[in-house]
Design an enzyme around this catalytic site. Structure first.
Site, PDB file in Angstrom:
ATOM      1  N   ARG A   1       8.084   4.353  -4.633  1.00 57.98           N
ATOM      2  CA  ARG A   1       8.133   3.398  -3.515  1.00 57.98           C
ATOM      3  C   ARG A   1       7.115   2.282  -3.717  1.00 57.98           C
ATOM      4  O   ARG A   1       7.368   1.115  -3.399  1.00 57.98           O
ATOM      5  CB  ARG A   1       7.896   4.130  -2.196  1.00 57.98           C
ATOM      6  CG  ARG A   1       8.068   3.232  -0.992  1.00 57.98           C
ATOM      7  CD  ARG A   1       8.052   3.999   0.314  1.00 57.98           C
ATOM      8  NE  ARG A   1       6.750   4.584   0.590  1.00 57.98           N
ATOM      9  CZ  ARG A   1       6.468   5.350   1.649  1.00 57.98           C
ATOM     10  NH1 ARG A   1       7.419   5.640   2.523  1.00 57.98           N
ATOM     11  NH2 ARG A   1       5.268   5.839   1.826  1.00 57.98           N
TER      12      ARG A   1
ATOM     13  N   ARG B   1      -7.302 -20.598  -2.056  1.00 56.59           N
ATOM     14  CA  ARG B   1      -6.286 -20.409  -1.025  1.00 56.59           C
ATOM     15  C   ARG B   1      -5.155 -21.432  -1.118  1.00 56.59           C
ATOM     16  O   ARG B   1      -5.370 -22.638  -0.981  1.00 56.59           O
ATOM     17  CB  ARG B   1      -6.911 -20.487   0.371  1.00 56.59           C
ATOM     18  CG  ARG B   1      -5.920 -20.114   1.462  1.00 56.59           C
ATOM     19  CD  ARG B   1      -6.509 -20.234   2.854  1.00 56.59           C
ATOM     20  NE  ARG B   1      -5.535 -19.814   3.861  1.00 56.59           N
ATOM     21  CZ  ARG B   1      -4.511 -20.545   4.276  1.00 56.59           C
ATOM     22  NH1 ARG B   1      -4.320 -21.756   3.767  1.00 56.59           N
ATOM     23  NH2 ARG B   1      -3.661 -20.077   5.172  1.00 56.59           N
TER      24      ARG B   1
ATOM     25  N   TYR C   1       0.823  -1.208   0.000  1.00 56.32           N
ATOM     26  CA  TYR C   1       0.000   0.000   0.000  1.00 56.32           C
ATOM     27  C   TYR C   1       0.855   1.255   0.000  1.00 56.32           C
ATOM     28  O   TYR C   1       2.075   1.200   0.142  1.00 56.32           O
ATOM     29  CB  TYR C   1      -0.961  -0.011   1.188  1.00 56.32           C
ATOM     30  CG  TYR C   1      -0.359   0.377   2.528  1.00 56.32           C
ATOM     31  CD1 TYR C   1       0.514  -0.476   3.195  1.00 56.32           C
ATOM     32  CD2 TYR C   1      -0.664   1.596   3.129  1.00 56.32           C
ATOM     33  CE1 TYR C   1       1.057  -0.119   4.425  1.00 56.32           C
ATOM     34  CE2 TYR C   1      -0.125   1.959   4.357  1.00 56.32           C
ATOM     35  CZ  TYR C   1       0.739   1.102   5.004  1.00 56.32           C
ATOM     36  OH  TYR C   1       1.277   1.453   6.208  1.00 56.32           O
TER      37      TYR C   1
ATOM     38  N   HIS D   1      -0.616 -21.105  -0.431  1.00 56.60           N
ATOM     39  CA  HIS D   1       0.444 -20.130  -0.152  1.00 56.60           C
ATOM     40  C   HIS D   1       1.177 -19.673  -1.408  1.00 56.60           C
ATOM     41  O   HIS D   1       1.459 -18.501  -1.583  1.00 56.60           O
ATOM     42  CB  HIS D   1       1.453 -20.693   0.847  1.00 56.60           C
ATOM     43  CG  HIS D   1       0.955 -20.717   2.257  1.00 56.60           C
ATOM     44  ND1 HIS D   1      -0.194 -21.369   2.625  1.00 56.60           N
ATOM     45  CD2 HIS D   1       1.441 -20.161   3.379  1.00 56.60           C
ATOM     46  CE1 HIS D   1      -0.396 -21.211   3.928  1.00 56.60           C
ATOM     47  NE2 HIS D   1       0.586 -20.475   4.406  1.00 56.60           N
TER      48      HIS D   1
ATOM     49  N   LYS E   1       6.362  -1.777   2.052  1.00 57.90           N
ATOM     50  CA  LYS E   1       5.135  -1.203   2.645  1.00 57.90           C
ATOM     51  C   LYS E   1       3.997  -2.216   2.473  1.00 57.90           C
ATOM     52  O   LYS E   1       3.108  -2.054   1.650  1.00 57.90           O
ATOM     53  CB  LYS E   1       4.817   0.153   2.001  1.00 57.90           C
ATOM     54  CG  LYS E   1       4.008   1.067   2.920  1.00 57.90           C
ATOM     55  CD  LYS E   1       4.100   2.505   2.497  1.00 57.90           C
ATOM     56  CE  LYS E   1       3.047   3.385   3.147  1.00 57.90           C
ATOM     57  NZ  LYS E   1       3.056   3.417   4.609  1.00 57.90           N
TER      58      LYS E   1
ATOM     59  N   LEU F   1      10.901   1.420   7.147  1.00 58.96           N
ATOM     60  CA  LEU F   1      10.342   1.905   5.897  1.00 58.96           C
ATOM     61  C   LEU F   1      11.056   3.217   5.565  1.00 58.96           C
ATOM     62  O   LEU F   1      11.184   4.086   6.445  1.00 58.96           O
ATOM     63  CB  LEU F   1       8.834   2.163   6.059  1.00 58.96           C
ATOM     64  CG  LEU F   1       8.182   2.653   4.761  1.00 58.96           C
ATOM     65  CD1 LEU F   1       8.011   1.489   3.791  1.00 58.96           C
ATOM     66  CD2 LEU F   1       6.837   3.292   5.041  1.00 58.96           C
TER      67      LEU F   1
HETATM   68  N1  PMP Z   1       7.329   3.696   9.047  1.00 56.45           N
HETATM   69  C1  PMP Z   1       6.172   3.034   9.076  1.00 56.45           C
HETATM   70  C2  PMP Z   1       6.134   1.656   9.660  1.00 56.45           C
HETATM   71  C3  PMP Z   1       5.007   3.624   8.564  1.00 56.45           C
HETATM   72  O1  PMP Z   1       3.846   2.945   8.572  1.00 56.45           O
HETATM   73  C4  PMP Z   1       5.077   4.951   8.039  1.00 56.45           C
HETATM   74  C5  PMP Z   1       3.853   5.668   7.534  1.00 56.45           C
HETATM   75  N2  PMP Z   1       2.995   4.899   6.801  1.00 56.45           N
HETATM   76  C6  PMP Z   1       6.302   5.600   8.027  1.00 56.45           C
HETATM   77  C7  PMP Z   1       7.420   4.949   8.537  1.00 56.45           C
HETATM   78  C8  PMP Z   1       6.430   6.996   7.475  1.00 56.45           C
HETATM   79  O2  PMP Z   1       6.451   6.989   6.068  1.00 56.45           O
HETATM   80  P1  PMP Z   1       5.940   8.211   5.218  1.00 56.45           P
HETATM   81  O3  PMP Z   1       6.683   9.427   5.687  1.00 56.45           O
HETATM   82  O4  PMP Z   1       6.291   7.862   3.811  1.00 56.45           O
HETATM   83  O5  PMP Z   1       4.475   8.346   5.452  1.00 56.45           O
END
Ligand code: PMP
Length: 293
Positions: free
Chosen positions: A59, A108, A40, A110, A155, A211
């Site tokens: 991303r 379903r 996402y 894996h 993400k 992330l």
């Molecule tokens: N780390 C995590 C685990 C997140 O969920 C988020 C926001 N979704 C961020 C960092 C921050 O990322 P961003 O600045 O791109 O929203």
């Protein structure tokens, strides 16, 4: 509960449609539902203009590649975003765009569906919650061992670890959980983490443990522009109590000061000068790039 409209591309709508959220349907065998097998993005609009959309889409492409979800039509996101702005009359409004792409619906099992299923795409545009109090006064966080998987750079929609950690933080009276892995602070359950130590701004390197936040990257650029010395170097658990300042970054709430950690004040318990400077610089950057904020 199901306010607004969504864009969906799924079994029932192979071409993609915009329809009221309460009318949209996807298969119960969607792999997002069954396995959390999807990725996402969240993008913020200021006065109707998307902040760093290109970076978010880059991303998203990377998350798709890393999870081997075959979807090469990421450009559909911008079209869907525009359609949702029009149908909801939010062409000049602030908003948060939620984009989710899963491996699609299949019996379903894996292993990946063979032949591949059509990925399911969901895009929704919602209001930005009011974070002004957090931005102004700062928040408390609690630290917890980072018990998530080892690919926090993706993400993924599979966020149960993040969900459990945030709930624990909430029940402890805090706004965010700060994860610590192998003795170093990594990131929050839904944000990146920065600290100021001996006058130097520090944040965990963008490796597989965090992330790579779009806001994080922007704040690092702005710190360098403002002459604030900044390093992508992890902050050790034992350094946390002695931080002069700390803050969180995320698309939804931008830059939020951390004024308390595990019940103890950070610095003098108020948002610090570096944090304030970067909050202001971030706002200015948003104005420069979108004309909004
Ligand atoms: N780390 C995590 C685990 C997140 O969920 C988020 C926001 N979704 C961020 C960092 C921050 O990322 P961003 O600045 O791109 O929203």
């Amino acid at each position: 509960m199901f306010e607004g409209f969504v864009y969906v591309r799924a079994c029932l709508y192979p071409e993609g449609v915009v329809l009221p959220a309460g009318d949209a349907a996807v298969s119960v065998w969607d792999r997002g539902f069954v396995f959390g097998d999807g990725v996402y993005e969240v993008v913020r609009a200021y006065g109707g203009r998307w902040f760093r959309m290109r970076e978010h889409l880059r991303r998203l492409r990377r998350s798709l590649e890393e999870t081997r979800i075959g979807f090469d039509e990421v450009d559909v996101v911008e079209k869907a975003a525009g359609a949702l702005q029009r149908v909801q009359e939010l062409e000049e409004a602030d908003g948060l765009l939620y984009v989710q792409i899963t491996r699609g619906a299949a019996p379903r099992s894996h292993a990946f569906p063979d032949p591949p299923a059509e990925p399911t795409v969901l895009v929704a545009l919602t209001a930005v919650p009011d974070f002004s109090e957090e931005v102004e006064k700062g928040v408390a966080v609690v630290t917890r061992e980072d018990f998530r998987w080892h690919r926090c750079d993706i993400k993924t929609i599979a966020l149960q670890g993040n969900v459990l950690a945030l709930q624990e933080a909430k029940e402890a009276g805090a706004k965010e959980c700060l994860f610590v892995r192998d003795g170093a602070a990594t990131e929050g359950s839904h944000s990146n983490f920065f600290g100021v130590k001996d006058g130097v701004l520090r944040t965990h390197p963008a490796d597989r443990r965090i992330l790579a936040g779009i806001t994080r990257e922007c704040v690092l650029e702005l710190a360098r522009e403002a002459g604030v010395s900044a390093e992508e170097a992890a902050i050790g658990r034992e350094e946390l109590a002695g931080l002069e300042e700390a803050f969180l970054t995320a698309t939804s709430f931008e830059v939020v000061p951390v004024v308390q950690m595990d019940g103890r004040p950070i610095g003098d318990g108020k948002p610090g000068p570096v944090t304030r400077r970067l909050q202001e610089a971030f706002r200015e950057c948003v104005r420069r790039e979108t004309g909004g904020a």
